[in-house]
Design an enzyme around this catalytic site. Structure first.
Site, PDB file in Angstrom:
ATOM      1  N   ASP A  64      -9.900  -1.261  -4.832  1.00  0.00           N
ATOM      2  CA  ASP A  64      -9.258  -2.460  -5.377  1.00  0.00           C
ATOM      3  C   ASP A  64      -8.216  -3.083  -4.442  1.00  0.00           C
ATOM      4  O   ASP A  64      -7.933  -4.266  -4.519  1.00  0.00           O
ATOM      5  CB  ASP A  64      -8.609  -2.154  -6.738  1.00  0.00           C
ATOM      6  CG  ASP A  64      -7.624  -0.978  -6.674  1.00  0.00           C
ATOM      7  OD1 ASP A  64      -7.476  -0.380  -5.592  1.00  0.00           O
ATOM      8  OD2 ASP A  64      -7.015  -0.649  -7.709  1.00  0.00           O
ATOM      9  N   HIS A  65      -7.654  -2.278  -3.538  1.00  0.00           N
ATOM     10  CA  HIS A  65      -6.598  -2.803  -2.663  1.00  0.00           C
ATOM     11  C   HIS A  65      -7.178  -3.434  -1.389  1.00  0.00           C
ATOM     12  O   HIS A  65      -6.811  -4.542  -1.014  1.00  0.00           O
ATOM     13  CB  HIS A  65      -5.660  -1.668  -2.236  1.00  0.00           C
ATOM     14  CG  HIS A  65      -4.723  -1.194  -3.291  1.00  0.00           C
ATOM     15  ND1 HIS A  65      -5.140  -0.587  -4.444  1.00  0.00           N
ATOM     16  CD2 HIS A  65      -3.371  -1.214  -3.352  1.00  0.00           C
ATOM     17  CE1 HIS A  65      -4.082  -0.266  -5.179  1.00  0.00           C
ATOM     18  NE2 HIS A  65      -2.992  -0.636  -4.531  1.00  0.00           N
ATOM     19  N   ASP A 119      -0.824   6.422  -6.826  1.00  0.00           N
ATOM     20  CA  ASP A 119      -0.334   5.043  -6.880  1.00  0.00           C
ATOM     21  C   ASP A 119       0.847   5.030  -7.841  1.00  0.00           C
ATOM     22  O   ASP A 119       0.784   5.639  -8.915  1.00  0.00           O
ATOM     23  CB  ASP A 119      -1.429   4.085  -7.379  1.00  0.00           C
ATOM     24  CG  ASP A 119      -0.994   2.637  -7.181  1.00  0.00           C
ATOM     25  OD1 ASP A 119      -1.460   2.001  -6.215  1.00  0.00           O
ATOM     26  OD2 ASP A 119      -0.175   2.148  -7.986  1.00  0.00           O
ATOM     27  N   ARG A 379       6.210  -6.517  -8.368  1.00  0.00           N
ATOM     28  CA  ARG A 379       7.121  -6.312  -7.225  1.00  0.00           C
ATOM     29  C   ARG A 379       7.307  -7.609  -6.461  1.00  0.00           C
ATOM     30  O   ARG A 379       6.349  -8.344  -6.246  1.00  0.00           O
ATOM     31  CB  ARG A 379       6.550  -5.254  -6.265  1.00  0.00           C
ATOM     32  CG  ARG A 379       6.630  -3.888  -6.859  1.00  0.00           C
ATOM     33  CD  ARG A 379       6.293  -2.778  -5.872  1.00  0.00           C
ATOM     34  NE  ARG A 379       6.561  -1.526  -6.557  1.00  0.00           N
ATOM     35  CZ  ARG A 379       5.784  -0.452  -6.506  1.00  0.00           C
ATOM     36  NH1 ARG A 379       4.712  -0.440  -5.746  1.00  0.00           N
ATOM     37  NH2 ARG A 379       6.102   0.614  -7.178  1.00  0.00           N
ATOM     38  N   SER A 534       6.429   1.843  -3.794  1.00  0.00           N
ATOM     39  CA  SER A 534       5.074   2.397  -3.825  1.00  0.00           C
ATOM     40  C   SER A 534       5.052   3.887  -3.515  1.00  0.00           C
ATOM     41  O   SER A 534       6.011   4.464  -3.012  1.00  0.00           O
ATOM     42  CB  SER A 534       4.198   1.662  -2.819  1.00  0.00           C
ATOM     43  OG  SER A 534       4.191   2.341  -1.590  1.00  0.00           O
ATOM     44  N   ARG A 536       2.970   5.166  -1.362  1.00  0.00           N
ATOM     45  CA  ARG A 536       2.243   5.358  -0.108  1.00  0.00           C
ATOM     46  C   ARG A 536       2.874   6.444   0.751  1.00  0.00           C
ATOM     47  O   ARG A 536       4.016   6.333   1.200  1.00  0.00           O
ATOM     48  CB  ARG A 536       2.106   4.028   0.651  1.00  0.00           C
ATOM     49  CG  ARG A 536       3.382   3.439   1.186  1.00  0.00           C
ATOM     50  CD  ARG A 536       3.142   2.032   1.707  1.00  0.00           C
ATOM     51  NE  ARG A 536       2.860   1.128   0.600  1.00  0.00           N
ATOM     52  CZ  ARG A 536       3.210  -0.156   0.545  1.00  0.00           C
ATOM     53  NH1 ARG A 536       3.829  -0.714   1.560  1.00  0.00           N
ATOM     54  NH2 ARG A 536       2.925  -0.893  -0.508  1.00  0.00           N
TER      55      ARG A 536
END
Ligand code: MIC
Ligand code: SF4
Length: 640
Positions: A64-65, A119, A379, A534, A536
């Site tokens: 999706d990203h 996520d 965000r 995030s 990440r």
């Protein structure tokens, strides 16, 4: 004293520790979620653990990203994830099927279970009464390997909602109001549990808007009870049999309490560049708007889009505004296509983008220079949308639609358009054909890795003395978007550590990488809430690759702190926050590491000739992990 629902779920999943705030606890994870931007690395990490199949169910990987596909990198990653999922027992949600959190809520979330997602917005599933926590990819890979997830037991905050939302006021305003009151660090070390008669008028997708953006409070997660409304939603999704009731005891013990009267709320908006910079829409009305974006994992449910379609019907997007829609899932897109609402969007002048994260992380539809963008997202950190000087505001879909029509920031109540909040559809349109189950012949599946997919470097144990120069000094609330930006140029490098490392602090200080390489690594100094945003892990992994040894701050955000530990970077906080001023870029620091964990260490600033007491932000287990060089070498030693 009675139990909260959080407590009840923790109790049934606890494998280590006591359920007392501040204690380290280990919990068994039922289900895991990966997406393509964090998932490639998590899969490489799972591969490094050497196990044949994942142990969580369902373990779903979503694409999706990374869907812009301006080169081979993204599609190669998709094929890698698809073949990896087939081989190792994971479910694969194909590109086009929707945003991970929206699809997980629709098709996978189950009350009473524990989800660990790579996520930060995984708590979206908390709207379904699931204990859903965001984590770094390596923690998720370890959960996939059957390992418990370790965390510091948070405080439970009871949020009592009373009253009922007024027309044009929505779930987004509830969480914006909390952000206004508590700020982006107000939820650190806390779980928000919602209760009270006010929750009875909130549907599951609305509850999920609130739990989704609990991530912006810095909360570990947020959760609603599993009640008749939850059951009703599952029924409409054809999954009623997966419902269980889950309520707090009448005398449940919350460590903190907050009350909010929904009837008194009005449309709110977060101004640039922080989700807690919240004011009433009327306070900023009249500001010309250049862009409107509706979608994201926060606000793109069927109901959200039907409300906007109702407002747009027979009206046009203002000529000054460029407006776009990213439907949350293929289910939502299919349904608005079938009932004609999509035609209303198209007729009004909305651009229809695919069902993906897209503009939320600067993967297309960047705002113009200095442009004002109003987005229904979660965000608005500086530069995140892809344009450094854009001014991004966050608001409800209702406010976004009003701005699209008026061409300036507008309270939807002042617009004179009729308000209608459609009921949930009798039956959601269920078509799981883009959700692929794992292969029943895994031995026949070959995992395909394109040339951009690079294996992880080896991690080495920490030396007894850490020394080097200060490479970077930053202020408060530095987000992982600052540490390692996303966007169309950098996101495709998520499976290529050497390449992505060239972008550490790219937006803040383009000289950082050169300095780190020249000096052979060193230290980073930060303020409060360092690493917010995030999940990440690249924001820890890439600095590690550049030789960063320790990060010394006033306080850390939870997921980033765990990621630093996972990759063997020593997280330290100032014993006395005022000492922050005693260190500058270029200073030479030295720190002797003891054999066993001490509550305080001495950091020597050899340039300024001062000793600075610092506290390792670690428990005993983390200390062993950091010393071993991170979670991968540590897990290899301990995996049974
Ligand atoms: C985000 O919203 O910042 C992301 C992109 O979804 C991240 C994950 C990532 O960086 O891949 C998140 O929220 O964890
Ligand atoms: Fe995707 Fe944005 Fe949600 Fe992150 S916050 S998962 S980028 S839609």
């Amino acid at each position: 004293m009675g139990k909260t629902i959080t407590h009840k779920i923790f109790e049934t999943h606890l494998v280590e520790g006591y359920l007392e705030p501040g204690e380290t606890v280990g919990i068994q994870v039922d289900s895991t979620l990966l997406q393509d931007a964090t998932g490639t690395m998590a899969c490489l990490e799972f591969e490094a653990l050497g196990l044949p199949r994942v142990k969580t169910a369902p373990c779903v990987v979503f694409v999706d990203h990374n869907m812009l596909q301006v080169g081979f990198e993204n599609p190669d990653d998709h094929i890698f994830l698809q073949t990896f999922a087939a081989k190792y027992g994971m479910t694969y949600s194909r590109p086009g099927n929707g945003i991970c959190h929206q699809v997980y809520l629709e098709r996978f979330a189950v009350p009473g279970k524990v989800l660990l997602g790579a996520d930060s917005h995984s708590p979206t599933a908390g709207g379904m009464g699931m204990l859903a926590i965001g984590a770094g990819g390596l923690d998720v890979a370890l959960a996939m390997a059957g390992q418990p997830f370790y965390l510091t037991m948070p405080k439970i905050v009871g949020v009592k909602l009373t009253g009922k939302l007024q027309p044009f006021v929505s779930a987004k305003d509830i969480i914006l109001e909390l952000l206004r009151r508590l700020t982006v660090k107000g939820g650190t070390g806390k779980i928000f549990e919602y209760y009270g008669e006010g929750i009875r008028s909130l549907t599951v997708p609305e509850r999920s808007t609130i739990t989704n953006m609990g991530a912006e409070l810095g909360a570990t997660t947020s959760i609603f009870p599993s009640d008749e409304i939850t059951k009703d939603y599952l029924k409409r999704q054809g999954r009623e049999s997966e419902w269980i009731p889950l309520y707090p005891d009448g005398d449940a013990e919350y460590q903190e309490r907050i009350e909010m009267d929904l009837s008194s709320l009005e449309p709110l908006i977060a101004r640039p560049h922080s989700p807690d910079n919240v004011v009433k829409v009327r306070e900023v009305k009249g500001l010309p708007v250049d862009q409107v974006a509706i979608g994201s994992c926060t606000n793109s449910s069927f109901t959200d889009l039907m409300i906007v379609a109702g407002m747009m019907k027979g009206r046009s997007v203002h000529p000054r505004v460029s407006a776009a829609l990213t439907p949350g899932s293929r289910q939502v897109l299919n349904m608005i296509a079938a009932n004609g609402a999509l035609a209303d969007f198209i007729a009004s002048g909305f651009r229809i983008l695919e069902s993906a994260c897209g503009p939320c992380i600067g993967m297309g539809f960047a705002p113009s220079s200095g442009g004002v963008a109003i987005r229904s997202y979660n965000r608005n950190f500086e530069g995140r949308a892809g344009t450094k000087d854009a001014r991004v505001y966050l608001a409800s879909p209702e406010v976004c639609a009003a701005c699209a029509i008026a061409g300036e920031i507008t309270d939807p109540r002042d617009l004179g358009v009729p308000y209608s909040r459609p009921p949930l559809p009798e039956k959601y349109l269920v078509d799981d054909s883009m959700i692929l189950p794992p292969s029943s012949h895994p031995e026949e599946v070959e995992v395909r890795k394109g040339p951009n997919i690079k294996s992880l470097p080896q991690m080495f144990p920490l030396p007894e003395v850490l020394d080097g120069e200060v490479l970077m000094k930053v202020g408060d609330n530095i987000s992982t978007d600052h540490i390692l930006p996303a966007g169309a140029k950098i996101l495709p490098l998520r499976s290529n550590l050497p390449a992505i490392s060239d972008y550490v602090f790219a937006g803040l200080d383009p000289g950082f990488v050169r300095r780190a390489k020249e000096k052979g690594g060193g230290f980073i100094i930060g303020g409060e809430n360092y690493g917010q945003g995030s999940s990440r892990e690249h924001a820890a992994l890439a600095p590690k690759f550049l030789g960063v040894k320790a990060v010394i701050v006033k306080s850390f955000a939870r997921i980033h702190l765990a990621n630093l530990v996972n990759f063997g970077i020593l997280p330290l906080k100032f014993a006395n926050p005022a000492d922050y001023v005693k260190i500058d870029v270029g200073d030479f620091l030295q720190c002797h590491l003891p054999k066993t964990l001490n509550s305080a260490l001495i950091l020597k600033n050899l340039t300024k000739k001062v000793d600075i007491p610092v506290i390792p932000v670690l428990n005993a287990r983390d200390w062993e992990i950091v010393k071993a060089g991170g979670s991968l070498p540590y897990a290899k030693l301990h995996l049974t």
